[in-house]
Write an enzyme that holds these catalytic residues in place. Structure first.
Site, PDB file in Angstrom:
ATOM      1  N   MET A 243      -8.102   1.454   6.090  1.00 18.22           N
ATOM      2  CA  MET A 243      -7.542   0.513   6.817  1.00 18.22           C
ATOM      3  C   MET A 243      -7.023  -0.715   5.936  1.00 18.22           C
ATOM      4  O   MET A 243      -7.577  -0.983   4.829  1.00 18.22           O
ATOM      5  CB  MET A 243      -8.628  -0.236   7.916  1.00 18.22           C
ATOM      6  CG  MET A 243      -8.786   0.739   9.174  1.00 18.22           C
ATOM      7  SD  MET A 243      -9.470  -0.191  10.498  1.00 18.22           S
ATOM      8  CE  MET A 243      -9.487   1.229  11.916  1.00 18.22           C
TER       9      MET A 243
ATOM     10  N   GLY B  59     -10.515  -6.689  16.795  1.00 19.07           N
ATOM     11  CA  GLY B  59     -11.139  -5.469  16.471  1.00 19.07           C
ATOM     12  C   GLY B  59     -12.666  -5.559  16.311  1.00 19.07           C
ATOM     13  O   GLY B  59     -13.089  -6.698  15.621  1.00 19.07           O
TER      14      GLY B  59
ATOM     15  N   ARG C 103      -3.807  -3.501   6.744  1.00 22.54           N
ATOM     16  CA  ARG C 103      -2.217  -3.528   7.193  1.00 22.54           C
ATOM     17  C   ARG C 103      -1.425  -4.357   6.401  1.00 22.54           C
ATOM     18  O   ARG C 103      -0.407  -3.904   5.739  1.00 22.54           O
ATOM     19  CB  ARG C 103      -2.138  -4.312   8.736  1.00 22.54           C
ATOM     20  CG  ARG C 103      -0.975  -4.429   9.121  1.00 22.54           C
ATOM     21  CD  ARG C 103      -0.987  -5.570  10.445  1.00 22.54           C
ATOM     22  NE  ARG C 103      -1.488  -4.597  11.422  1.00 22.54           N
ATOM     23  CZ  ARG C 103      -0.758  -3.637  12.151  1.00 22.54           C
ATOM     24  NH1 ARG C 103       0.509  -3.646  12.109  1.00 22.54           N
ATOM     25  NH2 ARG C 103      -1.223  -2.873  13.254  1.00 22.54           N
TER      26      ARG C 103
ATOM     27  N   ASP D  97     -11.103  -6.435   7.015  1.00 25.95           N
ATOM     28  CA  ASP D  97      -9.980  -6.375   6.152  1.00 25.95           C
ATOM     29  C   ASP D  97     -10.072  -7.611   4.911  1.00 25.95           C
ATOM     30  O   ASP D  97      -9.628  -7.756   3.850  1.00 25.95           O
ATOM     31  CB  ASP D  97      -8.641  -6.652   6.665  1.00 25.95           C
ATOM     32  CG  ASP D  97      -8.053  -5.584   7.473  1.00 25.95           C
ATOM     33  OD1 ASP D  97      -8.591  -4.358   7.010  1.00 25.95           O
ATOM     34  OD2 ASP D  97      -7.355  -5.566   8.258  1.00 25.95           O
TER      35      ASP D  97
ATOM     36  N   ARG E 225      -4.486  17.434   0.533  1.00 27.85           N
ATOM     37  CA  ARG E 225      -4.747  17.099   1.873  1.00 27.85           C
ATOM     38  C   ARG E 225      -5.172  15.765   2.256  1.00 27.85           C
ATOM     39  O   ARG E 225      -5.328  14.931   1.090  1.00 27.85           O
ATOM     40  CB  ARG E 225      -6.121  18.039   2.136  1.00 27.85           C
ATOM     41  CG  ARG E 225      -6.178  19.386   1.965  1.00 27.85           C
ATOM     42  CD  ARG E 225      -5.143  19.926   3.300  1.00 27.85           C
ATOM     43  NE  ARG E 225      -5.245  21.561   2.873  1.00 27.85           N
ATOM     44  CZ  ARG E 225      -6.136  22.404   3.504  1.00 27.85           C
ATOM     45  NH1 ARG E 225      -7.311  22.025   3.633  1.00 27.85           N
ATOM     46  NH2 ARG E 225      -5.916  23.748   3.185  1.00 27.85           N
TER      47      ARG E 225
ATOM     48  N   GLU F 229      -3.562   1.436   4.890  1.00 32.61           N
ATOM     49  CA  GLU F 229      -2.471   2.089   5.769  1.00 32.61           C
ATOM     50  C   GLU F 229      -1.147   1.360   5.834  1.00 32.61           C
ATOM     51  O   GLU F 229      -0.167   1.770   6.167  1.00 32.61           O
ATOM     52  CB  GLU F 229      -3.201   1.539   7.316  1.00 32.61           C
ATOM     53  CG  GLU F 229      -3.344   0.179   7.585  1.00 32.61           C
ATOM     54  CD  GLU F 229      -4.141   0.282   8.974  1.00 32.61           C
ATOM     55  OE1 GLU F 229      -4.211   1.124   9.581  1.00 32.61           O
ATOM     56  OE2 GLU F 229      -4.646  -0.938   8.986  1.00 32.61           O
TER      57      GLU F 229
ATOM     58  N   THR G  63     -13.568  -9.815  10.023  1.00 34.44           N
ATOM     59  CA  THR G  63     -12.610  -9.058   9.995  1.00 34.44           C
ATOM     60  C   THR G  63     -12.905  -8.120   8.787  1.00 34.44           C
ATOM     61  O   THR G  63     -13.374  -8.587   7.587  1.00 34.44           O
ATOM     62  CB  THR G  63     -11.047  -9.349   9.498  1.00 34.44           C
ATOM     63  OG1 THR G  63     -10.297  -8.473   9.281  1.00 34.44           O
ATOM     64  CG2 THR G  63     -10.968 -10.569   8.368  1.00 34.44           C
TER      65      THR G  63
END
Length: 342
Positions: free
Chosen positions: A169, A10, A171, A127, A266, A221, A125
């Site tokens: 984000m 990514g 994972r 992350d 929402r 996520e 990354t």
């Protein structure tokens, strides 16, 4: 020496800063010649190259993305992939590779180094989940983008007396959610490392409304409920490294909160907004320092190493150490932050 450079996985802000630093230091200090490999490991696999020198690197420091392109190509999943890479490196006269990427890209680099390819790695990354370095570039920019979004969402949440769930984000690791959630004053932060109690979350939502403030909940996520099962929607498709595309927990969580509390909820999915745009000053600084050190590692013939930030110093660690395991949020780190939630 002729050096190849590639960016894989990514994209994230700061990639161009690394490319620029590697090339400028390599050319001016060590007399290297460079070639850019296009689209991650697909470049050396298929011989996809581009000219790469000081002229090609002018003006790219503040640009997001990567001028070399990227992909999630895994040469170890392709027949004769390693042999094709070695043949193409020889054909293009490439003596060494600088691989810039995250867990998967550097995992390939680690295996290639073990097979005799002259490669050094630079960790990337958003992350921030690579164990070998304190921080990866791209993370700070992603956190700043998410924090700004949370700031903006507070005002509209309070205007309409509704719950807003912000999906970011992450994972396997919740670093973006945790840092942005604290910086943005979120009511709750849900991360993959700490399964959440939906009943407790709904109770906290109702308690928040009693203070005349609307809740803003930040969720990674990959977060999962403690009661088991999953609230994350997976596409079912896997990339070359076996990862399933995740997403949807924000919508599922908002729906569940609305059903259980009767409060309007929402969801906002930040998605690839976190990856794009201009890198922060910190990410430009870190990426540049990584690039400078990578050029020196090539000059020293220090193959199979990864650049890493430890404290305020850039050091070299074995690629195998840098990609050995994911760096996750510990229970202690999460507990320390919980005092700010609610």
């Amino acid at each position: 020496m002729r050096v190849g450079v590639l960016t894989g996985g990514g994209d994230c802000p700061g990639l161009n800063a690394v490319i620029r630093a590697v090339v400028r230091k390599g050319v001016r200090t060590h007399g290297f010649e460079f070639v850019g490999f296009r689209d991650g490991w697909k470049g050396p696999l298929e011989g996809l190259t581009m000219e790469l020198g000081i002229d090609q690197c002018r003006g790219i420091l503040p640009r997001g993305g990567t001028i070399l392109g990227s992909s999630r190509t895994n040469p170890f999943k392709i027949e004769n992939g390693v042999e094709r890479i070695k043949d193409n490196l020889e054909q293009h006269g490439v003596d060494a590779l600088v691989a810039i990427g995250g867990e998967d890209t550097l995992g390939v680099a680690t295996k290639l180094a073990d097979l005799g390819v002259h490669v050094v790695g630079v960790p990337k990354t958003i992350d921030n989940d690579l164990s070998g370095t304190d921080f990866t570039f791209g993370f700070d920019t992603a956190v700043n983008i998410a924090t700004e979004a949370i700031d903006r969402l507070h005002t509209t949440a309070e205007s309409h007396h509704r719950v807003l769930v912000v999906e970011v984000m992450g994972r396997h690791a919740g670093w973006i959610a945790l840092h942005a959630g604290i910086a943005g004053g979120a009511s709750a932060v849900l991360i993959p490392e700490q399964p959440f109690d939906i009943e407790r979350l709904c109770a906290d939502v109702e308690a928040r409304f009693k203070t005349k403030y609307a809740p803003v909940i930040v969720v990674s996520e990959g977060a999962v409920p403690a009661e088991g099962g999953s609230m994350t929607l997976a596409s079912g498709e896997q990339d070359a490294f076996g990862h399933v595309r995740l997403g949807g927990i924000g919508d599922r969580l908002a729906s569940e909160i609305e059903q259980r509390t009767g409060k309007e909820a929402r969801a906002v999915v930040l998605g690839h907004i976190q990856r794009g745009g201009t890198p922060t000053a910190f990410d430009r600084w870190l990426a540049t320092r990584f690039g400078l050190q990578a050029a020196d590692a090539v000059a020293d013939g220090d193959w199979g190493t990864m650049m890493a930030l430890r404290g305020t110093k850039i050091i070299r660690v074995p690629l195998s150490e840098g990609t050995a395991e994911l760096k996750l949020v510990s229970p202690e780190e999460y507990a320390e932050a919980e005092v700010f939630f609610g």
